[in-house]
Every structure is written in C-alpha cells, then in structure tokens.
Write a protein that holds these residues in place. Structure first.
Motif, PDB file in Angstrom:
ATOM      1  N   TYR A 369     -41.388  30.436  28.530  1.00 22.29           N
ATOM      2  CA  TYR A 369     -41.618  29.724  29.682  1.00 22.29           C
ATOM      3  C   TYR A 369     -42.735  29.836  30.317  1.00 22.29           C
ATOM      4  CZ  TYR A 369     -40.200  27.590  34.150  1.00 22.29           C
ATOM      5  OH  TYR A 369     -40.321  26.810  35.329  1.00 22.29           O
ATOM      6  N   THR A 370     -43.459  28.962  30.475  1.00 20.10           N
ATOM      7  CA  THR A 370     -45.007  28.744  31.289  1.00 20.10           C
ATOM      8  C   THR A 370     -44.893  28.181  32.514  1.00 20.10           C
ATOM      9  OG1 THR A 370     -45.554  26.579  30.070  1.00 20.10           O
ATOM     10  CG2 THR A 370     -46.156  28.730  28.828  1.00 20.10           C
ATOM     11  N   GLY A 371     -43.606  27.906  32.950  1.00 25.15           N
ATOM     12  CA  GLY A 371     -43.678  27.068  34.368  1.00 25.15           C
ATOM     13  C   GLY A 371     -43.762  28.177  35.568  1.00 25.15           C
ATOM     14  N   LYS A 372     -43.778  27.880  36.694  1.00 25.69           N
ATOM     15  CA  LYS A 372     -43.967  28.513  38.029  1.00 25.69           C
ATOM     16  C   LYS A 372     -42.603  29.248  38.028  1.00 25.69           C
ATOM     17  CE  LYS A 372     -45.593  28.256  42.703  1.00 25.69           C
ATOM     18  NZ  LYS A 372     -45.841  27.365  43.795  1.00 25.69           N
ATOM     19  N   GLU A 373     -42.645  30.565  38.354  1.00 25.13           N
ATOM     20  CA  GLU A 373     -41.680  31.243  38.764  1.00 25.13           C
ATOM     21  C   GLU A 373     -40.826  30.839  39.777  1.00 25.13           C
ATOM     22  OE1 GLU A 373     -40.512  36.142  40.517  1.00 25.13           O
ATOM     23  OE2 GLU A 373     -42.413  34.750  41.031  1.00 25.13           O
ATOM     24  N   ASP A 374     -39.459  30.792  39.543  1.00 27.88           N
ATOM     25  CA  ASP A 374     -38.644  29.933  40.702  1.00 27.88           C
ATOM     26  C   ASP A 374     -38.303  31.043  41.538  1.00 27.88           C
ATOM     27  OD1 ASP A 374     -37.402  27.490  39.962  1.00 27.88           O
ATOM     28  OD2 ASP A 374     -37.081  28.724  37.866  1.00 27.88           O
ATOM     29  N   CYS A 375     -38.808  30.593  42.715  1.00 27.34           N
ATOM     30  CA  CYS A 375     -38.722  31.456  43.944  1.00 27.34           C
ATOM     31  C   CYS A 375     -38.460  30.683  45.084  1.00 27.34           C
ATOM     32  CB  CYS A 375     -40.306  31.609  44.410  1.00 27.34           C
ATOM     33  SG  CYS A 375     -40.390  32.878  45.565  1.00 27.34           S
ATOM     34  N   GLY A 376     -37.108  30.582  45.842  1.00 27.52           N
ATOM     35  CA  GLY A 376     -36.542  30.025  46.688  1.00 27.52           C
ATOM     36  C   GLY A 376     -36.142  28.442  46.461  1.00 27.52           C
ATOM     37  N   THR A 377     -36.057  28.212  45.180  1.00 26.76           N
ATOM     38  CA  THR A 377     -35.978  26.909  44.516  1.00 26.76           C
ATOM     39  C   THR A 377     -34.287  26.455  44.491  1.00 26.76           C
ATOM     40  OG1 THR A 377     -35.934  27.612  42.235  1.00 26.76           O
ATOM     41  CG2 THR A 377     -37.985  26.970  43.294  1.00 26.76           C
ATOM     42  N   VAL A 378     -33.395  27.202  44.527  1.00 24.27           N
ATOM     43  CA  VAL A 378     -32.109  27.171  44.342  1.00 24.27           C
ATOM     44  C   VAL A 378     -30.841  27.322  45.683  1.00 24.27           C
ATOM     45  CG1 VAL A 378     -29.764  27.975  43.068  1.00 24.27           C
ATOM     46  CG2 VAL A 378     -32.336  27.728  41.982  1.00 24.27           C
ATOM     47  N   THR A 379     -30.238  26.448  45.912  1.00 25.82           N
ATOM     48  CA  THR A 379     -29.454  26.753  46.821  1.00 25.82           C
ATOM     49  C   THR A 379     -28.100  27.607  46.398  1.00 25.82           C
ATOM     50  OG1 THR A 379     -29.896  24.538  47.917  1.00 25.82           O
ATOM     51  CG2 THR A 379     -27.851  25.611  48.639  1.00 25.82           C
ATOM     52  N   PRO A 380     -27.859  28.716  47.291  1.00 24.76           N
ATOM     53  CA  PRO A 380     -26.735  29.535  46.704  1.00 24.76           C
ATOM     54  C   PRO A 380     -25.393  28.904  47.024  1.00 24.76           C
ATOM     55  CG  PRO A 380     -27.950  30.544  48.301  1.00 24.76           C
ATOM     56  CD  PRO A 380     -28.465  29.212  48.317  1.00 24.76           C
ATOM     57  N   ALA A 381     -24.378  29.015  46.074  1.00 27.52           N
ATOM     58  CA  ALA A 381     -23.015  28.377  46.057  1.00 27.52           C
ATOM     59  C   ALA A 381     -22.264  29.494  46.938  1.00 27.52           C
ATOM     60  CB  ALA A 381     -22.250  28.651  44.574  1.00 27.52           C
ATOM     61  N   LYS A 382     -21.074  28.990  47.461  1.00 23.21           N
ATOM     62  CA  LYS A 382     -20.409  29.514  48.419  1.00 23.21           C
ATOM     63  C   LYS A 382     -19.611  30.961  47.929  1.00 23.21           C
ATOM     64  CE  LYS A 382     -19.597  25.869  51.824  1.00 23.21           C
ATOM     65  NZ  LYS A 382     -20.777  24.873  51.280  1.00 23.21           N
ATOM     66  N   VAL A 383     -19.248  30.850  46.531  1.00 27.26           N
ATOM     67  CA  VAL A 383     -18.799  31.935  45.815  1.00 27.26           C
ATOM     68  C   VAL A 383     -19.739  31.901  44.657  1.00 27.26           C
ATOM     69  CG1 VAL A 383     -16.927  33.083  44.667  1.00 27.26           C
ATOM     70  CG2 VAL A 383     -16.329  31.721  46.526  1.00 27.26           C
ATOM     71  N   ILE A 384     -20.208  32.998  44.088  1.00 29.51           N
ATOM     72  CA  ILE A 384     -20.992  33.483  42.973  1.00 29.51           C
ATOM     73  C   ILE A 384     -20.405  34.691  42.396  1.00 29.51           C
ATOM     74  CG2 ILE A 384     -23.162  34.007  42.070  1.00 29.51           C
ATOM     75  CD1 ILE A 384     -24.601  32.663  44.664  1.00 29.51           C
ATOM     76  N   SER A 385     -19.952  34.619  40.955  1.00 32.58           N
ATOM     77  CA  SER A 385     -19.635  35.568  40.102  1.00 32.58           C
ATOM     78  C   SER A 385     -20.499  35.812  39.044  1.00 32.58           C
ATOM     79  CB  SER A 385     -18.332  35.065  39.668  1.00 32.58           C
ATOM     80  OG  SER A 385     -17.745  35.960  38.713  1.00 32.58           O
TER      81      SER A 385
END
Length: 637
Positions: A369-385
């Motif tokens: 993968y040559t794209g830019k590192e994902d940094c602060g691009t995702v909104t956290p779900a309310k529950v994460i497993s």
C-alpha cells in the motif's frame, strides 16, 4: 579591584543558581530486557553524532484515571458526559514548564543552546554518542538487523536526573528501535515474532478448531456441543430489537491477512439468521486493509468469519456492523496502526509508533500500500471488539503504557473497548511461561500475562462453556475444552481503584496456592473483567462448518450485547455507556451478571486460578444477563 571581582563572581553564581533547578540524582527512566527480535549489537557507537529526540510528558496524564472515573463511575454527577476529541487533545498537551526544565538540564550539561531545538512536544539535541552516554548514564552501540538495517541504540536502559525524569516520556534513540526494517514477505507471515498481529496463529488469542462437522445442530438441547446464536440468546437472556440503529455503532477489528469470506457469511446466515443472507459489514479500510488476500482456509478466514458471523447475527439485520480492516496483505498492521486511524494525535503521541512492532505506511515492500498513513481518518464506534493480543513480555512497558493511555482517551470520548483475554490460561502463547529474568523460554514457570487485557482502561473478556452433558439453563463453567480462559495479574499495570475491592476480596478469601515467585501479588491489575461462552461454535469457513473455540468468540458476543444496551440508552436520549469497568465493578451491577464458580485456567505446569464466587482471574465478574444489565444501565443518567 579584587573585592569587585569577587562580588561579580558571587553575583554570577547566585544568578546561575536562580536560573533553574540544579541537577538531581539520576533515576532509571526506561529499560528492556533484550533487543527486539533480529537486532544485535555489533560495536560501540564511539565518534558518532546522535540526534537525541526527547518526548515531553503529556500533562495531566497522571490524572487520566480520575478524569475517566468522572465520566464513567455510576455515582459521578458527570456520568456519561463524555469529552470531545478537542478537549482530550488540549488536556494532554505538553506544558512550557516541561520545555524549560529539559532545556535547562541540557544547557547545564554542556549542550549549547544552538544545538537544541523545540518542535511541538519534542526537544531535539544534536549530540555526540559520548555526550549522550554522559547525559543518560548508559552506553551506545550500533545495532544491525538480520535483514540488513542499522540503528544506534543504548544498552537495555538509560537514566535521567530525577527532576527531569518527571517531564520526559521517552527519549530516542535509546531502547526504542525505530529504524524501518524490511518486512518478511507473505510466505513468512506464519512466523511467531512479527509486528503483524493478523499472521495466522499469532499471539495468545487466535481461534482453535477440532475440525469440520458434518451436521450443524441448532437446538437448545444441544448447546453443550454446538453453541449457536440461539444458544447464546438463551444463555444470556438476549433478545433485542434495535430502535435507533442509525445513531448506534459497533465495530469489529481485523488485521490483514485475516479476512472474512462473503460466501461463508451467507452460508452461516442461511443456517442461523436467514433474513441476513446477502448482508455485509460496512468495511472501513485502514492502511490498505482488504479482504482480497492470497490464500484461504481456517488460518486466514477463521478469525474474521467467527467474529463477523456471530456479531452480525446477534445484533440483527437492523444494526449495521463496521469492519475495521487494518493493514495491507504484505505488511499487515498492529493495534497502534488501528489507534492512529482513530485519533490523529496518537500518531505522534510520545514519539509515535515503534516500527519494530508496528507496520510502516506507505508500505516499503514492493507491491504494498503506497497511500498515506491513516492518521485520524476514522470515527470510533461506540463499542469496539478485538480478538487479538500480545504477551506482555514481548513489549516494553513504555510501548504498552503509551497504548493503554490511548484506550483511556477513547473511554473519555465514550467508546467501549473490548479485548479477548487469551486462550492459554495463566500462560502465554502456546503455554509459554516466563523465566526469572522476565523473558520467555524453555523451563519457564512464571505466569505470563497478556496485553492489552492487562491494561486497566480496556474491558478484558474471558471464556466460559456449557459443560458436557449440561443443559443451557445450567450454570456455565470456565472454559476447559481445547482452550483455557486467559487471566491473571499484569506485570506492568497497577491495580485500578475501581476493582480493588473485588480483587482484594478474591485474594483474601481464595488465595492462589502458589509461591509469589510465580505470579504478581504486588497490587497489580487483575483480568479478565467479564466472560462469555468460548466453546463449540459452528463457524462457516470455505463452504464447511468448523467447530471453533476461543476467547476470540467471547469478545464479539459481549460487544453485541453491550451494543444493544447502547441502543436502548440512545433511544431515550442518553449517551453511550463508554468505559464500563467502573460501572460493572460497582455493587449494584453485581446483580447483572451470572457468577461463574466452577473451573480453572491451567498453564505453566499448574491448574491456574480457580473460578470462585465474585470476581476471579478466570472469568472476571461472570457472564452477562442482558435483561438485568439493560435495566440497570437505563437507570443511570
């Protein structure tokens, strides 16, 4: 003339004394028992120049438990008043006092001002190896990696003046190996030591199977041999119709090359939840994450298929499930890569990720993968497993503490973070146990805790079973089929206040029958916190059904139940439950769990701990009773 010169000298000395704190005695700041896998010292670093980077302490980090309790404890007037990401970032930004203290120390140690630069939460000092050794009370070496990479680092530990140490999180290069190392190609992903937690069979959590089954039985009379969705609903009184699914969210984290198979999802739904045939999780790709991977079978599809088949079926067709797919097929990813995507400030927090453990993006491997590192691009779900883990001994305390603080920040923002506790009882991966020097190896007898289960700011989930020949209405026991519920006491994290009464009660009433040389009895974090069934799950993999075991199953089951609790609260205009540990350990919530009092979690040549009334380091507080729990949580603000 002599008097005037003496006066000037005295004046200058007094001015110097007032200019800043004097050097205090040195204290150990960081240490590690050994270099990361593949790195070896080849010569002293004599004569080399080192760009010494000093990461400043995040202010208020020592108060993070207090802040978290304020929004998470059921008796707090601020319960549920979660923080914004902006407030989190502002609260933990380094102070000018830290900058001034560290800069003064460097100047007093002979490092001229023009060699020191300040950028954000970092000071950089251009020094020689000899100066660095004097500053830090250590020795520097040139290390070479078996793949050819070269890095300068210090010998296992370094020191700082006591008054400086409290202003510094970490210094590089020291014991943190941050040189980009060429990763092994996909054919080597099965190796034990790799930063890619998605490598088949990696770590103390990975699903186990006794093989395929010809006849899939979905009857409550057979829940002792086939733990189906209906069995789980019966065990935990869990039937719920989502009211506000668009406001709610649940996330399942997977690490490439682990990937689910869409056709297997439909095969599972056809047998256990027919209305969901054709339904898919909403995939969020992080750092090139994809389900289009080379290879298939239980080692590649088992984990993801298990997690998604049961999570999606339990929450039902109305509630969308987010799949966080982390890492490209060549390099994969780590927990830190995932956290980077959730919180942009974490990308640089305390020096950023450690490339000896975390994947590097853009991917240096050809075809990656040559794209830019994902940094602060995702909104956290309310529950994460998450159904993956490490052994504590593999990582440095600083690495784990940095990550653990991020889980606390997610809790402040209203996210519930669940991790499987491990499948090897009191032992580590493959029942690996520790030697007296803290490493693992043949002849080890000391219990080996897992991570992040031992972090006090996650909810660790252990495993139970319906006993052979028992009814689904009979009490469960700790899982003792194929896997053993991971549990014990961290060697890194102290016991949080919210669990002191429960854990101390266990230790006083049911003291472990082992020498304290084998386990940490110095007041450390006990885990797991909760449990759910982890045995005999029919899982569709490549067109067949396998019987699967593991805390890998327990965590997504618990996440599904907690997600329904969130939906009920959101429907009444209340906030998500966020970090649940202070609540579930409260006296009132003890009625919301099925106490598990039978079974043990063997490992390291012992029977492990025993499940007992109340909390225990095998099954935690017990298994959920959804009807009671949702009622209790709806009573909270």
């Amino acid at each position: 003339m002599l008097a005037s010169r003496l006066l000037v000298a005295v004046t200058l000395a007094l001015a110097a004394a007032a200019a800043g704190p004097q050097l205090s005695p040195r204290v150990l700041h960081e240490s590690r028992g050994f270099a990361p896998l593949g790195w070896n010292p080849v010569r002293r670093a004599t004569g080399l120049r080192i760009p010494l980077k000093i990461g400043l302490t995040q202010p208020n980090l020592a108060s993070i438990e207090e802040y978290l309790m304020d929004v998470s404890h059921p008796e707090s007037p601020n319960y549920g008043n979660h923080w914004s990401s902006a407030k989190v970032a502002q609260t933990f930004r380094p102070t000018q006092d830290s900058v001034d203290t560290v800069r003064t120390w460097l100047h007093q140690s002979g490092i001229e001002p023009h060699r020191v630069k300040v950028a954000g939460g970092w000071l950089t000092a251009d020094v020689t190896a000899e100066e660095a050794e004097e500053l830090l009370g250590t020795e520097y070496y040139v290390y070479e990696h078996e793949n050819g990479a070269v890095q300068v680092g210090c010998d296992k530990k370094y020191h700082l003046p006591e008054h400086v140490s409290k202003h510094v999180d970490l210094i590089t290069p020291t014991i943190h190996f941050d040189t980009k190392v060429k990763r092994e190609q996909p054919g080597a992903l099965g190796k034990r030591k790799t930063q890619n937690v998605g490598a088949p069979g990696f770590g103390p959590v990975s699903p186990k199977t006794t093989g395929t089954i010809k006849d899939v039985i979905d009857e409550l009379e057979h829940c002792d041999t086939h733990t189906t969705v209906n069995c789980l609903r019966a065990l935990y009184d869990f039937v719920y119709y989502p009211l506000v699914p668009d406001e709610n969210s649940i996330g399942i984290v997977e690490y490439t090359p682990q990937a689910y198979s869409p056709s297997d999802l439909d095969l599972f739904f056809k047998n256990f939840s027919s209305s969901q045939v054709g339904q898919r999780p909403t995939m969020t790709s992080i750092d090139g994450g994809t389900i289009d991977v080379n290879g298939s079978g239980f080692g590649i599809n088992g984990e993801s298929n298990l997690d998604l088949q049961y999570a999606m079926a339990l929450v039902g067709e109305r509630q969308p499930v987010t799949l966080y797919q982390v890492g490209d097929p060549l390099e994969g990813g780590s927990f830190n890569n995932f956290l980077d995507a959730l919180d942009g400030s974490f990308c640089t927090f305390e020096g950023g990720d450690d490339p000896s453990q975390d994947a590097v993006y853009p991917d240096p491997i050809k075809g990656g993968y040559t794209g830019k590192e994902d940094c602060g691009t995702v909104t956290p779900a309310k529950v994460i497993s998450t159904s993956y883990s490490y052994d504590e001994w593999e990582l440095t305390p600083a690495y784990m503490e940095r990550q653990c603080a991020e889980y606390a920040k997610l809790g402040l923002m209203g996210t519930t973070v669940l991790y499987s506790s491990g499948d090897y009882g009191v032992g580590g991966y493959g029942d690996t146990c520790l030697l007296p020097n803290g490493t693992a190896g043949p002849g080890g007898k000391i219990f080996a805790p897992s991570f992040p289960g031992g972090c006090p700011y996650v909810t660790s989930v252990g495993a139970t079973q319906v006993n052979p020949g028992a009814k689904v209405t009979d009490p469960e026991s700790a899982c003792e089929q194929v896997i053993y519920s991971g549990g014990g006491f961290s060697n890194v994290f102290k016991m949080p206040g919210y669990q002191k009464d429960a854990v101390n009660s266990y230790l006083s009433k049911y003291p472990p029958p082992y020498s304290t040389d084998l386990w940490n009895n110095t007041g450390s974090r006990g885990y797991p916190d909760l449990s759910a069934n982890g045995a005999n799950y029919p899982v569709a993999v490549q067109g067949e059904f396998y019987l699967v075991y593991g805390t890998s199953a327990s965590s997504p089951v618990m996440a599904s139940i907690l997600s329904a609790v969130n939906d009920a609260r959101l429907a009444l205009g209340k906030n998500s439950i966020g970090f649940i540990n202070p609540t579930i350990y409260s006296d009132v919530f003890s009625f919301g769990f099925n106490d598990i009092t039978n079974g043990t979690n063997p490992g390291c040549g012992t029977k492990g701990y025993s499940a007992q009334p109340g909390w225990d380091p095998v099954t935690g507080l017990g298994t959920p009773n959804f009807v009671k729990l949702v009622a209790l949580w709806l009573l909270l603000p």
